[in-house]
Design a protein around this motif. Sequence first.
Motif, PDB file in Angstrom:
ATOM      1  N   VAL A 177      44.306  55.181  17.809  1.00 14.16           N
ATOM      2  CA  VAL A 177      44.813  54.106  18.678  1.00 14.16           C
ATOM      3  C   VAL A 177      44.095  52.802  18.358  1.00 14.16           C
ATOM      4  O   VAL A 177      42.866  52.729  18.447  1.00 14.16           O
ATOM      5  CB  VAL A 177      44.565  54.435  20.174  1.00 14.16           C
ATOM      6  CG1 VAL A 177      45.092  53.315  21.054  1.00 14.16           C
ATOM      7  CG2 VAL A 177      45.192  55.755  20.562  1.00 14.16           C
ATOM      8  N   LYS A 178      44.874  51.789  17.994  1.00 14.50           N
ATOM      9  CA  LYS A 178      44.275  50.459  17.846  1.00 14.50           C
ATOM     10  C   LYS A 178      44.168  49.888  19.248  1.00 14.50           C
ATOM     11  O   LYS A 178      45.149  49.928  20.006  1.00 14.50           O
ATOM     12  CB  LYS A 178      45.156  49.577  16.963  1.00 14.50           C
ATOM     13  CG  LYS A 178      45.006  49.924  15.488  1.00 14.50           C
ATOM     14  CD  LYS A 178      45.695  48.927  14.619  1.00 14.50           C
ATOM     15  CE  LYS A 178      46.965  49.570  14.095  1.00 14.50           C
ATOM     16  NZ  LYS A 178      47.872  48.660  13.424  1.00 14.50           N
ATOM     17  N   PHE A 179      42.986  49.413  19.593  1.00 14.18           N
ATOM     18  CA  PHE A 179      42.754  49.023  20.991  1.00 14.18           C
ATOM     19  C   PHE A 179      41.981  47.715  21.060  1.00 14.18           C
ATOM     20  O   PHE A 179      41.065  47.491  20.285  1.00 14.18           O
ATOM     21  CB  PHE A 179      41.952  50.135  21.697  1.00 14.18           C
ATOM     22  CG  PHE A 179      41.860  49.954  23.180  1.00 14.18           C
ATOM     23  CD1 PHE A 179      42.787  50.538  24.028  1.00 14.18           C
ATOM     24  CD2 PHE A 179      40.855  49.180  23.738  1.00 14.18           C
ATOM     25  CE1 PHE A 179      42.711  50.377  25.410  1.00 14.18           C
ATOM     26  CE2 PHE A 179      40.771  48.992  25.120  1.00 14.18           C
ATOM     27  CZ  PHE A 179      41.701  49.598  25.952  1.00 14.18           C
ATOM     28  N   GLN A 180      42.354  46.911  22.024  1.00 14.63           N
ATOM     29  CA  GLN A 180      41.645  45.644  22.229  1.00 14.63           C
ATOM     30  C   GLN A 180      41.706  45.253  23.691  1.00 14.63           C
ATOM     31  O   GLN A 180      42.765  45.324  24.294  1.00 14.63           O
ATOM     32  CB  GLN A 180      42.330  44.593  21.358  1.00 14.63           C
ATOM     33  CG  GLN A 180      41.934  43.186  21.607  1.00 14.63           C
ATOM     34  CD  GLN A 180      42.420  42.281  20.489  1.00 14.63           C
ATOM     35  OE1 GLN A 180      42.216  42.548  19.312  1.00 14.63           O
ATOM     36  NE2 GLN A 180      43.071  41.202  20.859  1.00 14.63           N
ATOM     37  N   GLY A 181      40.582  44.892  24.265  1.00 14.76           N
ATOM     38  CA  GLY A 181      40.575  44.363  25.633  1.00 14.76           C
ATOM     39  C   GLY A 181      39.923  45.269  26.639  1.00 14.76           C
ATOM     40  O   GLY A 181      39.054  46.066  26.301  1.00 14.76           O
ATOM     41  N   ARG A 182      40.369  45.111  27.897  1.00 12.43           N
ATOM     42  CA  ARG A 182      39.691  45.750  29.027  1.00 12.43           C
ATOM     43  C   ARG A 182      39.762  47.271  29.011  1.00 12.43           C
ATOM     44  O   ARG A 182      40.813  47.846  28.724  1.00 12.43           O
ATOM     45  CB  ARG A 182      40.288  45.249  30.337  1.00 12.43           C
ATOM     46  CG  ARG A 182      39.827  43.864  30.683  1.00 12.43           C
ATOM     47  CD  ARG A 182      40.573  43.328  31.856  1.00 12.43           C
ATOM     48  NE  ARG A 182      42.005  43.217  31.525  1.00 12.43           N
ATOM     49  CZ  ARG A 182      42.933  42.854  32.388  1.00 12.43           C
ATOM     50  NH1 ARG A 182      42.619  42.585  33.632  1.00 12.43           N
ATOM     51  NH2 ARG A 182      44.187  42.766  32.005  1.00 12.43           N
ATOM     52  N   ILE A 183      38.673  47.884  29.392  1.00 11.78           N
ATOM     53  CA  ILE A 183      38.556  49.344  29.326  1.00 11.78           C
ATOM     54  C   ILE A 183      39.544  50.044  30.266  1.00 11.78           C
ATOM     55  O   ILE A 183      40.017  51.142  29.949  1.00 11.78           O
ATOM     56  CB  ILE A 183      37.102  49.787  29.595  1.00 11.78           C
ATOM     57  CG1 ILE A 183      36.900  51.252  29.180  1.00 11.78           C
ATOM     58  CG2 ILE A 183      36.675  49.560  31.042  1.00 11.78           C
ATOM     59  CD1 ILE A 183      35.479  51.671  28.958  1.00 11.78           C
ATOM     60  N   SER A 184      39.878  49.422  31.388  1.00  9.41           N
ATOM     61  CA  SER A 184      40.754  50.122  32.340  1.00  9.41           C
ATOM     62  C   SER A 184      42.136  50.393  31.729  1.00  9.41           C
ATOM     63  O   SER A 184      42.868  51.243  32.227  1.00  9.41           O
ATOM     64  CB  SER A 184      40.873  49.338  33.648  1.00  9.41           C
ATOM     65  OG  SER A 184      41.382  48.067  33.384  1.00  9.41           O
ATOM     66  N   ASN A 185      42.478  49.679  30.653  1.00 11.20           N
ATOM     67  CA  ASN A 185      43.762  49.961  29.996  1.00 11.20           C
ATOM     68  C   ASN A 185      43.796  51.339  29.346  1.00 11.20           C
ATOM     69  O   ASN A 185      44.858  51.824  28.962  1.00 11.20           O
ATOM     70  CB  ASN A 185      44.089  48.880  28.961  1.00 11.20           C
ATOM     71  CG  ASN A 185      44.362  47.552  29.628  1.00 11.20           C
ATOM     72  OD1 ASN A 185      44.771  47.519  30.795  1.00 11.20           O
ATOM     73  ND2 ASN A 185      44.113  46.458  28.931  1.00 11.20           N
ATOM     74  N   LEU A 186      42.631  51.982  29.232  1.00  8.32           N
ATOM     75  CA  LEU A 186      42.635  53.356  28.679  1.00  8.32           C
ATOM     76  C   LEU A 186      43.408  54.302  29.596  1.00  8.32           C
ATOM     77  O   LEU A 186      43.916  55.330  29.152  1.00  8.32           O
ATOM     78  CB  LEU A 186      41.198  53.878  28.505  1.00  8.32           C
ATOM     79  CG  LEU A 186      40.326  53.234  27.430  1.00  8.32           C
ATOM     80  CD1 LEU A 186      38.944  53.873  27.424  1.00  8.32           C
ATOM     81  CD2 LEU A 186      40.955  53.386  26.041  1.00  8.32           C
ATOM     82  N   TRP A 187      43.488  53.955  30.894  1.00 12.78           N
ATOM     83  CA  TRP A 187      44.264  54.821  31.814  1.00 12.78           C
ATOM     84  C   TRP A 187      45.711  54.935  31.362  1.00 12.78           C
ATOM     85  O   TRP A 187      46.365  55.943  31.603  1.00 12.78           O
ATOM     86  CB  TRP A 187      44.211  54.295  33.249  1.00 12.78           C
ATOM     87  CG  TRP A 187      42.865  54.413  33.902  1.00 12.78           C
ATOM     88  CD1 TRP A 187      42.112  53.404  34.412  1.00 12.78           C
ATOM     89  CD2 TRP A 187      42.104  55.618  34.133  1.00 12.78           C
ATOM     90  NE1 TRP A 187      40.936  53.892  34.933  1.00 12.78           N
ATOM     91  CE2 TRP A 187      40.908  55.249  34.779  1.00 12.78           C
ATOM     92  CE3 TRP A 187      42.326  56.970  33.850  1.00 12.78           C
ATOM     93  CZ2 TRP A 187      39.929  56.183  35.142  1.00 12.78           C
ATOM     94  CZ3 TRP A 187      41.350  57.899  34.208  1.00 12.78           C
ATOM     95  CH2 TRP A 187      40.183  57.503  34.851  1.00 12.78           C
ATOM     96  N   GLU A 188      46.247  53.871  30.737  1.00 10.92           N
ATOM     97  CA  GLU A 188      47.646  53.918  30.271  1.00 10.92           C
ATOM     98  C   GLU A 188      47.819  55.030  29.249  1.00 10.92           C
ATOM     99  O   GLU A 188      48.812  55.741  29.240  1.00 10.92           O
ATOM    100  CB  GLU A 188      48.044  52.567  29.638  1.00 10.92           C
ATOM    101  CG  GLU A 188      48.081  51.424  30.630  1.00 10.92           C
ATOM    102  CD  GLU A 188      48.322  50.076  29.958  1.00 10.92           C
ATOM    103  OE1 GLU A 188      48.644  50.030  28.739  1.00 10.92           O
ATOM    104  OE2 GLU A 188      48.169  49.056  30.660  1.00 10.92           O
ATOM    105  N   LEU A 189      46.807  55.170  28.399  1.00  8.19           N
ATOM    106  CA  LEU A 189      46.861  56.235  27.386  1.00  8.19           C
ATOM    107  C   LEU A 189      46.757  57.604  28.051  1.00  8.19           C
ATOM    108  O   LEU A 189      47.524  58.523  27.753  1.00  8.19           O
ATOM    109  CB  LEU A 189      45.657  56.084  26.445  1.00  8.19           C
ATOM    110  CG  LEU A 189      45.826  55.236  25.212  1.00  8.19           C
ATOM    111  CD1 LEU A 189      44.465  54.988  24.589  1.00  8.19           C
ATOM    112  CD2 LEU A 189      46.705  55.961  24.211  1.00  8.19           C
TER     113      LEU A 189
END
Length: 398
Positions: A177-189
């Motif tokens: 997963v290419k990821f950038q930004g706020r950690i709480s967006n991991l919940w989407e995954l």
Amino acid sequence: IIKLLFLFLGLIFTNANNEGYCDLKTKTCDHDFFKEKFILYDVNPPEGFNLRRDVYMRFAIMLSDAKKNKNEWKLILPPWYRLYHWRSESKSSPIHWSKFFDIESLKSFAPVVELHEVFSKTEINILNIDRLYVLQNFPDPFEDGEFKDKWEFGEDCDYDGEFWGYNNITFTEIVCVKFQGRISNLWELIALHPSDKFVMFAHGEIPLHDHYGTKTFWDCRKSMKFNKDLIETAKKFMSEHLDCKEEKCTSYVSVHWRRQDFARSRRKDVPSIQGTVKQLDTFIKKNTPNVVNVFIASDGQNSELTQLESQLKSIGYRVHFFVPSMSELDDFKDGGVAIIDQIICSHAAYFIGTFESTFTFRIQEEREILGFDSSTTFNRLCPDSGKCEKPSKWSIVN
Ligand code: GFB
């Protein structure tokens, strides 16, 4: 045999999904344990201890925020294993967080659990991670001229860690997963697979704090209390060698003198030995002229430290280092000795750090928590010549 093993594990996990964890051998079920779900993370292997402490805070805050919304995920604390800078324990086994931190205090902030607790509570011998997400940076973080929160599935990735030396951790699927930004967006995954019970993020240093320097940030930081043996050892040293029994000492000045790889890769930011002596002398004469005790925390080589010591002594200072005995080193490990250095630096009348070292940052935070005036904390060693940018000030929010 392998197929049978997976069948057996499958049975355990099927039972786990339906009715909590059941031990098929003893035919007993723990109905609560596997209602919980677990997040693990790992960090880029060469990163040091103090950056890792900040990565912990990002995950701990993510989990603590989620708990307020009745989310049942728990964070498994990734053991400390073969850190690049920890030279005296290269062949060591994984080190639990309790060696360095007060686990009950961590638990008072976020739902965290040690990896060995997961193994011991469930009696499973193999921990199977449902999905291992390998996070990657986007090639251009400022695409379209702007740094935006985003993630997308990637290709071609591998897990470059070692599961902290555990050979009984396996995974079902690896996802890039290419990821950038706020950690709480991991919940989407995580939400994409609601039946997952164990997920792991490799390169946990890539997601950033949702909010830096807020009250929640500082509440989390305050909960990172050290192991009590380390605190006791530091306090004993301060009382016996530095003439201080209080929280805020007036009898010594402390320095974090970062050398080794840092001095090599950031030559423009660190002074020579002579330059260090000159700066310390000027600083002490200006701010606290009666102090003669200087405590030095450093990862420098003995030869450099001896030179620094003799030059400071020759102009009238008493120089102190915390040098662990063999048994203390064996017990506290390199990480514990580093923490003792940090505690002693935290209580000094004045602290002078190394520019942009995360080791220095953690001392500055500790001093903010102790309530020192910021002028005594945010001081840095400058290069012998050239620009000397002021260190950033991160003040506590209570
Ligand atoms: O903690 P750390 O991430 O700080 O890494 P930087 C430095 C490690 O070196 C510490 C040892 O965890 C300690 O093991 N160390 C450094 C010290 N200073 C001292 C000290 O005063 N006393 C003791 N006992 N040990 C970054 C790294 O280091 O430097 C990056 O995180 C990279 O991975 C970069 O290597 C160049 O932020 O200073």
